[in-house]
Design a protein around this motif. Structure first.
Motif, PDB file in Angstrom:
ATOM      1  N   GLY A  71       0.796  -1.212   0.000  1.00  0.00           N
ATOM      2  CA  GLY A  71       0.000   0.000   0.000  1.00  0.00           C
ATOM      3  C   GLY A  71       0.832   1.267   0.000  1.00  0.00           C
ATOM      4  O   GLY A  71       0.311   2.337  -0.231  1.00  0.00           O
ATOM      5  N   MET A  72       2.142   1.153   0.261  1.00  0.00           N
ATOM      6  CA  MET A  72       3.003   2.336   0.225  1.00  0.00           C
ATOM      7  C   MET A  72       3.520   2.533  -1.201  1.00  0.00           C
ATOM      8  O   MET A  72       4.206   1.671  -1.734  1.00  0.00           O
ATOM      9  CB  MET A  72       4.172   2.181   1.187  1.00  0.00           C
ATOM     10  CG  MET A  72       3.770   2.290   2.634  1.00  0.00           C
ATOM     11  SD  MET A  72       5.214   2.288   3.721  1.00  0.00           S
ATOM     12  CE  MET A  72       4.590   3.229   5.085  1.00  0.00           C
ATOM     13  N   ARG A  73       3.204   3.654  -1.791  1.00  0.00           N
ATOM     14  CA  ARG A  73       3.589   3.899  -3.173  1.00  0.00           C
ATOM     15  C   ARG A  73       4.892   4.684  -3.229  1.00  0.00           C
ATOM     16  O   ARG A  73       5.081   5.650  -2.510  1.00  0.00           O
ATOM     17  CB  ARG A  73       2.473   4.661  -3.887  1.00  0.00           C
ATOM     18  CG  ARG A  73       1.214   3.851  -4.041  1.00  0.00           C
ATOM     19  CD  ARG A  73       0.261   4.507  -5.022  1.00  0.00           C
ATOM     20  NE  ARG A  73      -0.223   5.801  -4.535  1.00  0.00           N
ATOM     21  CZ  ARG A  73      -1.276   5.943  -3.765  1.00  0.00           C
ATOM     22  NH1 ARG A  73      -1.957   4.897  -3.365  1.00  0.00           N
ATOM     23  NH2 ARG A  73      -1.672   7.145  -3.383  1.00  0.00           N
ATOM     24  N   GLN A  74       5.757   4.264  -4.119  1.00  0.00           N
ATOM     25  CA  GLN A  74       7.036   4.940  -4.311  1.00  0.00           C
ATOM     26  C   GLN A  74       6.822   6.216  -5.126  1.00  0.00           C
ATOM     27  O   GLN A  74       6.054   6.223  -6.076  1.00  0.00           O
ATOM     28  CB  GLN A  74       7.994   4.011  -5.064  1.00  0.00           C
ATOM     29  CG  GLN A  74       9.344   4.619  -5.402  1.00  0.00           C
ATOM     30  CD  GLN A  74      10.226   4.765  -4.178  1.00  0.00           C
ATOM     31  OE1 GLN A  74      10.447   3.790  -3.473  1.00  0.00           O
ATOM     32  NE2 GLN A  74      10.729   5.942  -3.944  1.00  0.00           N
ATOM     33  N   SER A  75       7.499   7.272  -4.744  1.00  0.00           N
ATOM     34  CA  SER A  75       7.471   8.506  -5.519  1.00  0.00           C
ATOM     35  C   SER A  75       8.909   8.914  -5.836  1.00  0.00           C
ATOM     36  O   SER A  75       9.782   8.844  -4.976  1.00  0.00           O
ATOM     37  CB  SER A  75       6.797   9.632  -4.734  1.00  0.00           C
ATOM     38  OG  SER A  75       6.995  10.866  -5.394  1.00  0.00           O
ATOM     39  N   ILE A  76       9.145   9.320  -7.077  1.00  0.00           N
ATOM     40  CA  ILE A  76      10.506   9.722  -7.451  1.00  0.00           C
ATOM     41  C   ILE A  76      10.881  11.061  -6.829  1.00  0.00           C
ATOM     42  O   ILE A  76      12.043  11.445  -6.851  1.00  0.00           O
ATOM     43  CB  ILE A  76      10.668   9.801  -8.988  1.00  0.00           C
ATOM     44  CG1 ILE A  76       9.691  10.838  -9.583  1.00  0.00           C
ATOM     45  CG2 ILE A  76      10.469   8.446  -9.623  1.00  0.00           C
ATOM     46  CD1 ILE A  76       9.909  11.103 -11.057  1.00  0.00           C
ATOM     47  N   PHE A  77       9.916  11.765  -6.256  1.00  0.00           N
ATOM     48  CA  PHE A  77      10.176  13.076  -5.669  1.00  0.00           C
ATOM     49  C   PHE A  77      10.369  13.029  -4.159  1.00  0.00           C
ATOM     50  O   PHE A  77      10.583  14.050  -3.534  1.00  0.00           O
ATOM     51  CB  PHE A  77       9.029  14.040  -6.009  1.00  0.00           C
ATOM     52  CG  PHE A  77       8.787  14.180  -7.473  1.00  0.00           C
ATOM     53  CD1 PHE A  77       9.713  14.819  -8.282  1.00  0.00           C
ATOM     54  CD2 PHE A  77       7.659  13.636  -8.061  1.00  0.00           C
ATOM     55  CE1 PHE A  77       9.506  14.949  -9.644  1.00  0.00           C
ATOM     56  CE2 PHE A  77       7.434  13.757  -9.423  1.00  0.00           C
ATOM     57  CZ  PHE A  77       8.362  14.407 -10.218  1.00  0.00           C
TER      58      PHE A  77
END
Length: 197
Positions: A71-77
């Motif tokens: 459920g934890m989404r990776q963000s490039i920012f």
């Protein structure tokens, strides 16, 4: 003949509804629940597991804090939302190891915090199946001193990178002279090994 068509049509409709329901649960490949939207999941403690489920959970002042990797989404920012490593360092010829777990949730709707646990492992217990070790816990503005939290490791399988157990202790607020107790803490983690020499 007509009953055969009705049966075939019923099967097609059933398969269509099943596919539609399945896609609702996993829209765009998302997990079954969304850690940022599923407030019900955070209203109570989940059951304790020892299966590599990648979850850390505890109660602080009776309030559950739940950190599942799913459920934890990776963000490039942003910083990685979930890290779990066994970090090995050599100091004066002695290899020291620690399990370091971190969850970055700054700016999120639920559990808006930077959280971490660190478990120090000795040369003896780095390969043991169960042991007691010391370390620390951080939850946003609350933290313990190093070696003030006791971790009871109930299952450790080094070949699988699996470590599970329980913990409890006292956290202090970083700006105020107030304390709160962590209770019913547990971890069920899969770790990778990072060697820093």
């Amino acid at each position: 003949m007509r009953s055969t068509r009705i049966t075939a049509l019923g099967i097609v409709v059933f398969l269509f509804l099943q596919a539609a329901l399945s896609s609702c649960l996993r829209i765009g490949g998302k997990p079954k629940y969304d850690i940022d939207e599923d407030s019900l999941f955070f209203s109570r403690m989940p059951p304790r597991t020892e299966t590599g489920a990648n979850i850390v959970a505890f109660e602080l002042d009776g309030k559950p804090y739940v950190f599942p990797k799913e459920g934890m989404r990776q963000s490039i920012f942003q910083a990685p939302p979930w890290v779990c490593n066994m970090e090995k360092t050599k100091i004066n010829g002695i290899v020291e190891s620690e399990i370091f777990w971190m969850s970055w949730r700054k700016g999120k709707k639920y559990n808006n915090s930077y959280s971490a646990i660190c478990i120090h492992l000795s040369e003896e217990n780095v390969d043991q199946a169960s042991f007691v070790a010391k370390g620390y816990v951080i939850l946003g503005e609350w933290s313990s001193e190093d070696n003030e939290i006791s971790f009871e490791v109930t299952k450790h399988v080094p070949l699988e990178g699996l470590i599970c157990g329980r913990f409890s202790g006292v956290l202090k607020h970083e700006r105020e002279d107030t304390y709160q107790r962590i209770e019913n803490g547990f971890f069920d983690l899969k770790y990778t090994i990072t060697e820093v020499y």
